[in-house]
Design a protein around this motif. Structure first.
Motif, PDB file in Angstrom:
ATOM      1  N   VAL A 145       8.679  29.733 -80.234  1.00 58.84           N
ATOM      2  CA  VAL A 145       9.490  30.837 -80.757  1.00 58.84           C
ATOM      3  C   VAL A 145       9.059  31.090 -82.196  1.00 58.84           C
ATOM      4  O   VAL A 145       8.834  30.133 -82.954  1.00 58.84           O
ATOM      5  N   ILE A 179       7.667  35.177 -78.354  1.00 55.72           N
ATOM      6  CA  ILE A 179       9.112  35.402 -78.499  1.00 55.72           C
ATOM      7  C   ILE A 179       9.436  35.485 -79.978  1.00 55.72           C
ATOM      8  O   ILE A 179       9.029  34.622 -80.764  1.00 55.72           O
ATOM      9  N   VAL A 181      12.628  35.898 -82.760  1.00 58.48           N
ATOM     10  CA  VAL A 181      14.046  35.925 -83.116  1.00 58.48           C
ATOM     11  C   VAL A 181      14.154  36.501 -84.515  1.00 58.48           C
ATOM     12  O   VAL A 181      13.522  36.003 -85.452  1.00 58.48           O
ATOM     13  N   ILE A 205      14.466  38.961 -79.660  1.00 61.56           N
ATOM     14  CA  ILE A 205      15.849  38.507 -79.535  1.00 61.56           C
ATOM     15  C   ILE A 205      16.570  38.846 -80.826  1.00 61.56           C
ATOM     16  O   ILE A 205      16.152  38.430 -81.913  1.00 61.56           O
ATOM     17  N   ASN A 257      19.528  28.820 -78.533  1.00 60.23           N
ATOM     18  CA  ASN A 257      19.912  29.356 -77.229  1.00 60.23           C
ATOM     19  C   ASN A 257      18.686  29.687 -76.387  1.00 60.23           C
ATOM     20  O   ASN A 257      18.645  29.408 -75.180  1.00 60.23           O
ATOM     21  N   GLU A 258      17.671  30.268 -77.024  1.00 60.93           N
ATOM     22  CA  GLU A 258      16.429  30.579 -76.315  1.00 60.93           C
ATOM     23  C   GLU A 258      15.745  29.302 -75.832  1.00 60.93           C
ATOM     24  O   GLU A 258      15.265  29.232 -74.696  1.00 60.93           O
ATOM     25  N   LYS A 261      17.840  27.913 -72.829  1.00 64.05           N
ATOM     26  CA  LYS A 261      17.860  28.729 -71.609  1.00 64.05           C
ATOM     27  C   LYS A 261      16.489  28.881 -70.975  1.00 64.05           C
ATOM     28  O   LYS A 261      16.355  28.860 -69.749  1.00 64.05           O
ATOM     29  N   ASN A 262      15.454  29.049 -71.794  1.00 68.80           N
ATOM     30  CA  ASN A 262      14.162  29.463 -71.256  1.00 68.80           C
ATOM     31  C   ASN A 262      12.992  28.531 -71.574  1.00 68.80           C
ATOM     32  O   ASN A 262      11.888  28.749 -71.073  1.00 68.80           O
ATOM     33  N   GLN A 263      13.210  27.513 -72.434  1.00 64.29           N
ATOM     34  CA  GLN A 263      12.102  26.641 -72.823  1.00 64.29           C
ATOM     35  C   GLN A 263      12.340  25.181 -72.449  1.00 64.29           C
ATOM     36  O   GLN A 263      11.692  24.281 -72.992  1.00 64.29           O
TER      37      GLN A 263
END
Length: 426
Positions: A145, A179, A181, A205, A257-258, A261-263
């Protein structure tokens, strides 16, 4: 930097990373996110710059069996060993002609940090960009990220003369299909970041959902509020005060949160997030110390106009009209900063008959002279006194009941003051 890292075995590719760029707030966001990851049970690395007291502070990893925030600075012996390893590798590369000249101190310490993280087998490292982004030494990692904090005019001799140009340099930390943020900010910064993100097909995001409504009351020394997070109420209790820190916490929350949830960072929970925020350690950001005779000493590393505006906003809410106790400002800056603009913003808060402004020449080769500082105060017709050292200024700021001493304008000034005030307690 890639050539140097290659000679060292590419240590930066041996751990996951999050890369954080921006003008103001990137250190706070990095420290908060690293604390969350540490509290979630991940062996975490944290790389930041510059340091306050000792260069070791720049390189931190999770320690075992330590209560609270487990992030601890690299030890002296390990730092020395890795420094020699990097320096020897660089010297050989220069001798071979693979490098045109020796790397800078920042490049050496960055390589040292990557080696340390690889040796310690950290699972994830939160890395603060040093200067800009596109050409920064840290930008050889492959971040899961990328985070971009608020952007303002600073280091214009290197990054560009406009917000748009500087934002483009910061957006250099983005990767194809990566990604991002970030938060809405200055329109020119938004446009530059969006253009780079679109060109790279980056998933964006928006961390704005994690900022509390303005109705949430600000407190003096901590940020405490409740927000909706993943469908539940999350209680934020950060030791970093000021409304601006809510933006930095929001960026850390969105990144966490990323990752969860996704990593595949499944150990991140609501409880560990709350614990990590609560245990964040990031000194000299609106840090309050108690001096003699109940004097409050406020340390803040604001060193550019945007940071000074943020400090002014906090002080404006802190200085109630019925508080007649004296206010003292101890101010020093580097000569390449916008000294007069900072003076215009901050000095008017310290112009009552009981207040005093103390100008100090920072103990740094790049320091603005006392004459430069005095010229800035004279230009706005503000009475000041001058001091050859921070120690002299502290002695001249009398500690009377409930008085406030604010020390700001340069990280180097604040760091020296903090060492004098805390001594062995650092």
């Amino acid at each position: 930097m890639r050539i140097l890292a290659g000679a060292l075995g590419d240590p930066h590719l041996k751990f996951s990373s999050i890369l954080i760029a921006g003008t103001n707030g990137k250190g706070s966001a990095a420290a908060t996110l690293a604390s969350i990851l540490d509290a979630s049970g991940y062996k975490t690395g944290l790389y930041t710059s510059p340091h306050l007291s000792r260069i070791n502070e720049r390189v931190q990893t999770s320690a075992q069996d330590v209560p609270g925030n487990r992030l601890r600075s690299i030890g002296d012996d390990t730092f020395a060993r890795l420094y020699v390893q990097v320096d020897d590798a660089a010297t050989e590369l220069v001798r071979q002609g693979a490098l045109p000249h020796s790397p800078s101190l920042f490049e050496v310490v960055t390589a040292l940090a990557f080696l340390h993280f690889a040796e310690q087998q950290v699972e994830v490292a939160v890395i603060e960009v040093g200067l800009g982004g596109r050409l920064d030494a840290t930008n050889i990692v492959q971040p899961l990220v990328s985070v971009i904090t608020d952007i303002a005019l600073d280091h214009m001799e290197w990054l560009g003369s406009t917000i748009a140009e500087i934002a483009r340099e910061k957006a250099g930390i983005l990767r194809p299909k990566g990604i991002l943020v970030t938060l809405p900010q200055h329109p020119d910064a938004n446009n530059s970041i969006d253009n780079v993100a679109v060109s790279l097909d980056v998933r964006r995001i928006n961390a704005a959902d994690y900022i509390p409504p303005r109705t949430e009351r600000l407190q003096d020394t901590r940020n405490q509020y409740t927000i909706a997070f993943a469908g539940r109420c999350l209680h934020v209790n950060s030791p970093l005060p000021g409304e601006h820190q809510r933006r930095n916490v929001a960026l850390a929350l969105a990144a966490a949160n990323e990752l969860q949830k996704n990593q595949h960072f499944t150990r991140i929970t609501q409880s560990s997030i709350e614990q990590g925020i609560r245990q964040t350690h990031w000194p000299a950001r609106l840090e309050s110390l108690l001096g003699d005779n109940n004097t409050r000493i406020l340390l803040d590393v604001a060193h550019n106009p945007a940071g000074i505006w943020t400090l002014r906003s906090y002080l404006s809410s802190l200085f109630s009209s019925d508080n007649v106790a004296p206010r003292h400002l101890i101010f020093g800056a580097l000569r390449d900063k916008s000294i007069q603009e900072m003076a215009q913003v901050l000095f008017p808060l310290f112009t009552r008959p009981t207040d005093r402004i103390h100008l100090v020449a920072v103990n740094n080769p790049r320091a603005a002279s006392l004459d430069d500082l005095k010229a800035a105060s004279d230009a706005i017709d503000t009475p000041t006194s001058t001091h050859v050292s921070i120690a002299d200024a502290l002695k001249d700021a009398p500690a009377t009941g409930n008085s406030i001493i604010v020390i700001a304008g340069s990280l180097y000034l604040v760091a020296e003051a903090r060492t004098l005030l805390l001594g062995d307690r650092i």
